[in-house]
Design an enzyme around this catalytic site. Structure first.
Site, PDB file in Angstrom:
ATOM      1  N   LYS A  71      -9.291  -0.403  -5.881  1.00 47.71           N
ATOM      2  CA  LYS A  71      -9.338   0.271  -4.582  1.00 47.71           C
ATOM      3  C   LYS A  71     -10.694   0.914  -4.350  1.00 47.71           C
ATOM      4  CE  LYS A  71      -7.895   2.078  -0.749  1.00 47.71           C
ATOM      5  NZ  LYS A  71      -6.766   2.855  -0.291  1.00 47.71           N
TER       6      LYS A  71
ATOM      7  N   HIS B  53      -4.484  -0.465   5.980  1.00 47.64           N
ATOM      8  CA  HIS B  53      -4.010   0.358   7.110  1.00 47.64           C
ATOM      9  C   HIS B  53      -4.919   0.275   8.338  1.00 47.64           C
ATOM     10  CE1 HIS B  53      -6.780   2.960   4.960  1.00 47.64           C
ATOM     11  NE2 HIS B  53      -5.877   3.411   4.107  1.00 47.64           N
TER      12      HIS B  53
ATOM     13  N   ASP C 131       1.482   2.669   3.500  1.00 45.14           N
ATOM     14  CA  ASP C 131       0.629   3.848   3.325  1.00 45.14           C
ATOM     15  C   ASP C 131       1.461   5.129   3.357  1.00 45.14           C
ATOM     16  OD1 ASP C 131      -1.711   5.278   2.856  1.00 45.14           O
ATOM     17  OD2 ASP C 131      -2.262   5.395   4.970  1.00 45.14           O
TER      18      ASP C 131
ATOM     19  N   HIS D  67       0.864  -1.209   0.000  1.00 47.31           N
ATOM     20  CA  HIS D  67       0.000   0.000   0.000  1.00 47.31           C
ATOM     21  C   HIS D  67       0.886   1.239   0.000  1.00 47.31           C
ATOM     22  CE1 HIS D  67      -3.843   2.160   1.344  1.00 47.31           C
ATOM     23  NE2 HIS D  67      -2.923   3.101   1.223  1.00 47.31           N
TER      24      HIS D  67
ATOM     25  N   ASN E 276      -5.124   7.369  -6.088  1.00 48.06           N
ATOM     26  CA  ASN E 276      -5.835   8.623  -5.746  1.00 48.06           C
ATOM     27  C   ASN E 276      -5.067   9.863  -6.188  1.00 48.06           C
ATOM     28  OD1 ASN E 276      -3.893   8.117  -3.714  1.00 48.06           O
ATOM     29  ND2 ASN E 276      -5.041   9.280  -2.175  1.00 48.06           N
TER      30      ASN E 276
ATOM     31  N   ALA F 213      -4.126  14.904   5.423  1.00 49.08           N
ATOM     32  CA  ALA F 213      -3.903  13.609   6.079  1.00 49.08           C
ATOM     33  C   ALA F 213      -2.882  12.819   5.288  1.00 49.08           C
ATOM     34  CB  ALA F 213      -5.211  12.841   6.163  1.00 49.08           C
TER      35      ALA F 213
ATOM     36  N   HIS G 202     -10.423   1.163   1.752  1.00 49.94           N
ATOM     37  CA  HIS G 202     -10.238   2.191   2.775  1.00 49.94           C
ATOM     38  C   HIS G 202     -11.456   2.074   3.696  1.00 49.94           C
ATOM     39  CE1 HIS G 202      -8.698   6.081   4.382  1.00 49.94           C
ATOM     40  NE2 HIS G 202      -9.914   6.033   4.906  1.00 49.94           N
TER      41      HIS G 202
ATOM     42  N   HIS H  33       1.489   5.422  -1.665  1.00 51.18           N
ATOM     43  CA  HIS H  33       1.132   6.594  -2.466  1.00 51.18           C
ATOM     44  C   HIS H  33       2.416   7.191  -3.039  1.00 51.18           C
ATOM     45  CE1 HIS H  33      -2.994   6.694  -0.872  1.00 51.18           C
ATOM     46  NE2 HIS H  33      -2.423   6.200   0.205  1.00 51.18           N
ATOM     47  N   LEU H  34       2.528   7.180  -4.368  1.00 49.67           N
ATOM     48  CA  LEU H  34       3.730   7.724  -5.004  1.00 49.67           C
ATOM     49  C   LEU H  34       3.507   9.119  -5.557  1.00 49.67           C
ATOM     50  CD1 LEU H  34       5.279   4.741  -6.999  1.00 49.67           C
ATOM     51  CD2 LEU H  34       6.272   5.924  -5.038  1.00 49.67           C
ATOM     52  N   ARG H  35       2.220   9.529  -5.688  1.00 49.07           N
ATOM     53  CA  ARG H  35       1.896  10.808  -6.351  1.00 49.07           C
ATOM     54  C   ARG H  35       2.383  10.790  -7.800  1.00 49.07           C
ATOM     55  NH1 ARG H  35      -1.296  10.907  -2.063  1.00 49.07           N
ATOM     56  NH2 ARG H  35      -0.420  11.844  -0.189  1.00 49.07           N
TER      57      ARG H  35
ATOM     58  N   LEU I   6      -5.023   9.197   7.854  1.00 52.25           N
ATOM     59  CA  LEU I   6      -6.320   8.518   7.933  1.00 52.25           C
ATOM     60  C   LEU I   6      -6.155   7.057   7.548  1.00 52.25           C
ATOM     61  CD1 LEU I   6      -8.640  11.275   6.440  1.00 52.25           C
ATOM     62  CD2 LEU I   6      -8.614  10.423   8.806  1.00 52.25           C
TER      63      LEU I   6
ATOM     64  N   HIS J 159       2.942  14.623   1.643  1.00 49.11           N
ATOM     65  CA  HIS J 159       2.337  15.942   1.404  1.00 49.11           C
ATOM     66  C   HIS J 159       3.422  16.958   1.734  1.00 49.11           C
ATOM     67  CE1 HIS J 159      -1.906  14.678   1.057  1.00 49.11           C
ATOM     68  NE2 HIS J 159      -1.625  13.781   1.973  1.00 49.11           N
TER      69      HIS J 159
HETATM   70  C1  NCD Z   1      -3.573   9.129   2.005  1.00 46.07           C
HETATM   71  C2  NCD Z   1      -3.112  10.172   0.989  1.00 46.07           C
HETATM   72  O1  NCD Z   1      -2.584  11.205   1.413  1.00 46.07           O
HETATM   73  O2  NCD Z   1      -3.228   9.934  -0.205  1.00 46.07           O
HETATM   74  N1  NCD Z   1      -3.650   9.741   3.289  1.00 46.07           N
HETATM   75  C3  NCD Z   1      -3.648   9.107   4.487  1.00 46.07           C
HETATM   76  O3  NCD Z   1      -3.832   9.787   5.490  1.00 46.07           O
HETATM   77  N2  NCD Z   1      -3.424   7.820   4.598  1.00 46.07           N
HETATM   78  C4  NCD Z   1      -4.868   8.551   1.570  1.00 46.07           C
HETATM   79  C5  NCD Z   1      -5.269   7.315   2.350  1.00 46.07           C
HETATM   80  O4  NCD Z   1      -4.673   6.260   2.214  1.00 46.07           O
HETATM   81  O5  NCD Z   1      -6.221   7.416   3.124  1.00 46.07           O
HETATM   82 ZN    ZN Z   2      -3.315   5.083   1.631  1.00 47.94          ZN
END
Ligand code: NCD
Ligand code: ZN
Length: 346
Positions: free
Chosen positions: A99, A174, A247, A13, A41, A263, A136, A15-17, A219, A251
């Protein structure tokens, strides 16, 4: 034991953006993990196989020279996802999983699913083709207290969904509560969960320790101490349906340290070592390889990685401030803190 050699691990899990941020954070993950499940996302979200293929190509193009890291792509489900398109993307080897974000549950989830029952035709098809659903697990809406959102989701949405689709592979992502641990432990062989480093380490008090700590806000939000202990105990237990999913969710500093902070916790710089530190503290080093490298692929039905990595007992301090290629800064989880294990460079 001062050295641990294990099968190359995966991050289930992540997030690479995209763009400069992706280029800046990708090397941390590619150094530690052979594969990662890449979250969809983005803005706009990755809802079609074509978009996922383009995103995968951009990730592959940004990899450090010589890296064989493999991004595993996911489809962002919406009210309009067509079962045939999704199944085709899976058959073509573009989508590994799909997802489910309940609409507005978290960062970039406005296009998410408004009523899970509307997804039943999609879920039916996913169960038939063995495609995992990644969830999620939080209800949305102002009526439910933020600390209860996971437990209420499990009771009112997830349990009925799994009853309607008993053979669907489901990963509750998560997890943060004792209820989630129980859901997995009492569920069938097709129900699993990922665990982040932060949810084994922090409870909700840590978010307010001496003042508000925006870099510990993610989150689902961290819960009471007894929930942290339940999640931590499950993760280190050797149970085959709990596995590693960081996860890591970068940011920028400005987006975190704000009147309305985003988050997400960026834990990629020392994710593997942070997990291992916990397994060591819990006297469970023998269960680390299962959690990091074996349980995930077995659940997904993918081959276990061939190579090995070695971690050495060594005290070191995690870098706190990370520069990105766009000039923005990131704060790393565990930054400025000492860890007792370090990945040995290959
Ligand atoms: C994640 C995100 O920033 O993309 N944020 C987080 O708090 N975990 C999204 C997610 O997995 O809920
Ligand atoms: Zn996530």
């Amino acid at each position: 034991m001062d050295q641990l050699t294990i099968t190359r691990p995966d991050d289930w899990h992540l997030h690479l953006r995209d763009g400069a941020m992706m280029e800046s954070v990708l090397p941390y993950t590619a150094k530690q993990f052979a594969r990662a499940i890449v979250m969809p996302n983005l803005t706009p979200p990755v809802t079609t196989a074509e978009m996922a293929k383009g995103y995968r190509d951009r990730i592959l193009a940004a990899l450090p020279e010589g890296s064989d890291f493999q991004p595993l792509m996911t489809c962002y489900l919406t009210d309009d996802t067509a079962p045939d398109d999704l199944a085709q993307g899976h058959a073509d080897g573009i989508f590994t999983a799909a997802k489910l974000y309940p609409a507005n549950a978290t960062t970039n989830s406005a296009a998410g699913v408004t009523d899970v029952r509307k997804l039943d035709p999609v879920l039916k098809r996913m169960a038939e083709i063995g495609m995992p659903l990644l969830v999620h697990g939080e209800v949305t809406g102002p009526k439910v207290d933020i600390f209860d959102r996971e437990a209420v989701f499990i009771e009112t949405v997830l349990t009925p969904m799994v009853e309607r689709h008993p053979s669907l592979k489901v990963v509750l992502e998560h997890i943060t509560t004792g209820q989630a641990v129980e859901f997995v432990e009492t569920g069938g062989h097709n129900v699993a969960a990922t665990v982040t480093p932060q949810h084994m380490i922090i409870n909700r008090n840590d978010i307010f320790k001496g003042g508000i700590r925006p870099h510990l806000y993610c989150l689902p939000v961290a819960k009471r101490e007894r929930h942290r202990l339940a999640v931590r105990t499950a993760a280190v237990s050797g149970h085959p349906r709990f596995f590693l999913g960081t996860d890591s969710a970068p940011h920028t500093l400005g987006a975190k340290e704000s009147a309305c902070g985003c988050a997400g916790i960026f834990n990629a710089p020392a994710a593997l070592e942070t997990y291992l530190n916990v397994f060591d503290q819990e006297d469970a080093l023998e269960n680390f390889e299962g959690f990091a490298s074996l349980h995930g692929p077995r659940f997904y039905g993918l081959p276990v990685n061939e190579g090995k990595i070695t971690l050495r007992r060594e005290s070191w301090m995690v870098e706190e401030d990370i520069d990105t290629k766009s000039g923005d800064k990131l704060k790393a989880f565990m930054g400025g803190e000492e860890l007792g294990w370090r990945l040995v460079d290959a």
